[in-house]
Design an enzyme around this catalytic site. Structure first.
Site, short mmCIF file in Angstrom:
data_model
loop_
_atom_site.label_atom_id
_atom_site.label_comp_id
_atom_site.label_asym_id
_atom_site.label_seq_id
_atom_site.Cartn_x
_atom_site.Cartn_y
_atom_site.Cartn_z
N LYS A 24 -3.02 -3.14 16.12
CA LYS A 24 -3.61 -2.00 15.38
C LYS A 24 -4.55 -1.21 16.29
O LYS A 24 -4.54 0.02 16.31
CB LYS A 24 -4.37 -2.51 14.15
N SER B 100 -6.99 -1.15 10.20
CA SER B 100 -7.59 -2.28 9.49
C SER B 100 -9.00 -2.54 9.98
O SER B 100 -9.33 -2.29 11.14
CB SER B 100 -6.73 -3.51 9.76
N ILE C 27 0.85 -1.20 0.00
CA ILE C 27 0.00 0.00 0.00
C ILE C 27 0.88 1.25 0.00
O ILE C 27 0.59 2.24 -0.67
CB ILE C 27 -0.97 -0.01 1.20
N PHE D 44 -10.28 -2.18 4.31
CA PHE D 44 -10.91 -3.48 4.15
C PHE D 44 -9.91 -4.37 3.37
O PHE D 44 -8.76 -4.43 3.77
CB PHE D 44 -12.33 -3.31 3.59
N ASN E 169 10.46 -6.66 4.87
CA ASN E 169 9.41 -7.43 4.20
C ASN E 169 9.03 -6.73 2.89
O ASN E 169 7.87 -6.71 2.48
CB ASN E 169 8.20 -7.55 5.14
N TYR F 91 -2.11 -9.31 15.89
CA TYR F 91 -1.97 -8.30 14.83
C TYR F 91 -3.09 -7.26 14.97
O TYR F 91 -2.85 -6.06 15.00
CB TYR F 91 -2.02 -8.97 13.45
N1 UFG Z 1 -9.43 -17.43 1.34
C1 UFG Z 1 -9.51 -18.67 0.73
N2 UFG Z 1 -8.35 -19.28 0.36
C2 UFG Z 1 -7.12 -18.72 0.55
C3 UFG Z 1 -7.04 -17.45 1.16
C4 UFG Z 1 -8.22 -16.84 1.56
O1 UFG Z 1 -10.60 -19.21 0.56
O2 UFG Z 1 -6.11 -19.35 0.19
C5 UFG Z 1 -10.67 -16.74 1.74
C6 UFG Z 1 -10.79 -16.46 3.21
O3 UFG Z 1 -11.34 -17.56 3.89
C7 UFG Z 1 -11.67 -15.21 3.22
C8 UFG Z 1 -11.28 -14.48 1.95
O4 UFG Z 1 -10.67 -15.47 1.11
O5 UFG Z 1 -13.02 -15.57 3.13
C9 UFG Z 1 -10.29 -13.36 2.16
O6 UFG Z 1 -9.17 -13.83 2.89
P1 UFG Z 1 -7.82 -12.99 2.99
O7 UFG Z 1 -6.85 -13.83 3.76
O8 UFG Z 1 -7.40 -12.50 1.66
O9 UFG Z 1 -8.26 -11.72 3.82
P2 UFG Z 1 -8.93 -11.63 5.27
O10 UFG Z 1 -10.27 -11.03 5.07
O11 UFG Z 1 -8.85 -12.86 6.02
O12 UFG Z 1 -7.89 -10.65 5.96
C10 UFG Z 1 -7.77 -9.31 5.57
C11 UFG Z 1 -6.33 -8.84 5.75
C12 UFG Z 1 -5.95 -8.80 7.20
C13 UFG Z 1 -6.97 -8.06 7.98
C14 UFG Z 1 -8.34 -8.62 7.72
C15 UFG Z 1 -9.36 -7.84 8.49
O13 UFG Z 1 -5.42 -9.68 5.07
O14 UFG Z 1 -4.71 -8.12 7.32
O15 UFG Z 1 -8.62 -8.57 6.34
O16 UFG Z 1 -10.43 -7.42 7.81
F1 UFG Z 1 -6.69 -8.16 9.30
#
Ligand code: UFG
Length: 338
Positions: A152, A124, A12, A177, A35, A148
């Protein structure tokens, strides 16, 4: 006056640096590259057509920060630098709390010493208590499920208290988001280390053949197709949100939390289908068990950003899928290349 961007080599951060320069701001960037990659900085300079000072050090180093603030006339800080992997934070809570709190507090201390009082914080949607009513507004109940998220939320609290104690301060807490997409040039984008945790980098690497297949974590959620629903937002829209937040901080004092989301929820399968259609590629997937800690649905009420910042997401799902794929295709192994 310059804007100090911490973590400016990150996903970002790099997109925001380009947007800031395009909007006429001078920037100074600090990143310890723990990173992220120096190539991201080179590409930002190339895209923006402008050079800027870059410092490689850890923001926890107050002496180095102090020198930086002495050398440059900083008017505002955008703080992206931090640890960000949810799963890793559960295994290494101390590292997450130490790093994410110390960077924020060190910055504030040095800012106070140099009379800098505008702070834009990278927060977040994870700060919202699971089970909140959707779309979730900024006044919803807060609470996290992992270190984490708590790191935040605690930083939000610290910054809010600082702004309360000193009424010259302006703090904007931007609650992101799910950022996806990349710069339209394909020159900068998300470059996760190792196997991606997040959905879209996993999809792009699967489409490329680097990963065999995507695991869709659960298809028995209470959503339109059973898979998890999130508010995916184009990183370029997110970057613009920071430019608008600076303008807001210039004109307003105190601390405020603002959601940056589209207000639209898409499921995992919506994303997979759109990605395949827009890019004409296949994303092999299997349905796998639910991932621990996931919830069914998260999407934003983004009205406050519109009212206060005049900001609104402009890019749609097709743009996000196309731009994510362009970046991945042009940089199959990320910034490190071969
Ligand atoms: N998902 C899969 N397969 C994968 C990865 C993700 O099905 O290999 C699904 C997850 O179950 C979820 C969606 O895709 O339903 C999004 O998952 P992400 O891991 O991409 O994102 P998250 O919503 O879990 O997490 C994000 C950010 C975090 C933050 C969080 C809070 O990555 O840093 O939103 O809203 F904390």
């Amino acid at each position: 006056m310059s804007i100090l961007v911490t973590g400016g080599a990150g996903y970002i951060g790099s997109h925001t640096c380009v947007k800031l320069i395009e909007n006429g701001y001078d920037i100074v960037v600090v990143d310890d590259l723990s990173n992220s990659h120096i190539k991201a900085i080179e590409r930002v300079k190339e895209l923006a057509g402008k050079d800027f000072p870059f410092y490689e050090f850890d923001v926890c180093d107050g002496n180095k920060l102090d020198e930086l603030f002495t050398k440059h006339d900083i008017g505002c800080v955008i703080h992206f630098a931090g640890f960000k992997a949810v799963g890793e934070s559960v295994e290494k809570p101390l590292e997450y709390y130490s790093n994410n709190l110390k960077t924020t507090m060190t910055l504030c201390r040095v800012m106070k010493r140099h009379n800098v009082n505008k702070f834009i914080f990278s927060s977040s949607a994870t700060v919202y208590k699971p089970g909140s009513q959707m779309p979730v507004s900024e006044d919803a109940e807060l609470g996290c499920t992992n270190p984490y998220g708590w790191s935040k939320l605690i930083c939000e609290r610290i910054l809010t208290d600082i702004a309360y104690a000193d009424d010259t301060w302006s703090v904007v807490l931007l609650r992101y988001f799910n950022p996806i997409g990349a710069h339209e040039s394909g020159k900068i984008g998300e470059d996760p280390a190792g196997i991606p945790n997040n959905l879209v980098p996993y999809i792009t690497q699967t489409a490329l053949g680097r990963l065999e297949k995507l695991s869709v974590f659960g298809n028995d959620y209470d959503t339109h197709d059973g898979t998890g629903v999130r508010d995916y937002i184009h990183v370029q829209d997110l970057a613009q949100g920071h430019v608008d937040a600076i303008r807001y901080a210039d004109e307003n004092k105190g601390a405020i939390a603002i959601n940056l989301g589209t207000g639209i929820g898409y499921s995992v399968l919506d994303i997979v289908n759109a990605f395949e259609k827009v890019n004409g590629v296949k994303v092999p997937y299997v349905i796998a068990p639910r991932r621990e800690g996931d919830v069914a649905t998260v999407y934003a009420n983004a009205n406050k950003a519109k009212e206060l910042l005049g900001w609104e997401a402009k890019k749609n799902l097709e743009d996000m899928c196309r731009d994510s794929w362009r970046w991945q295709k042009q940089n199959p192994k990320g910034y490190a290349g071969e």
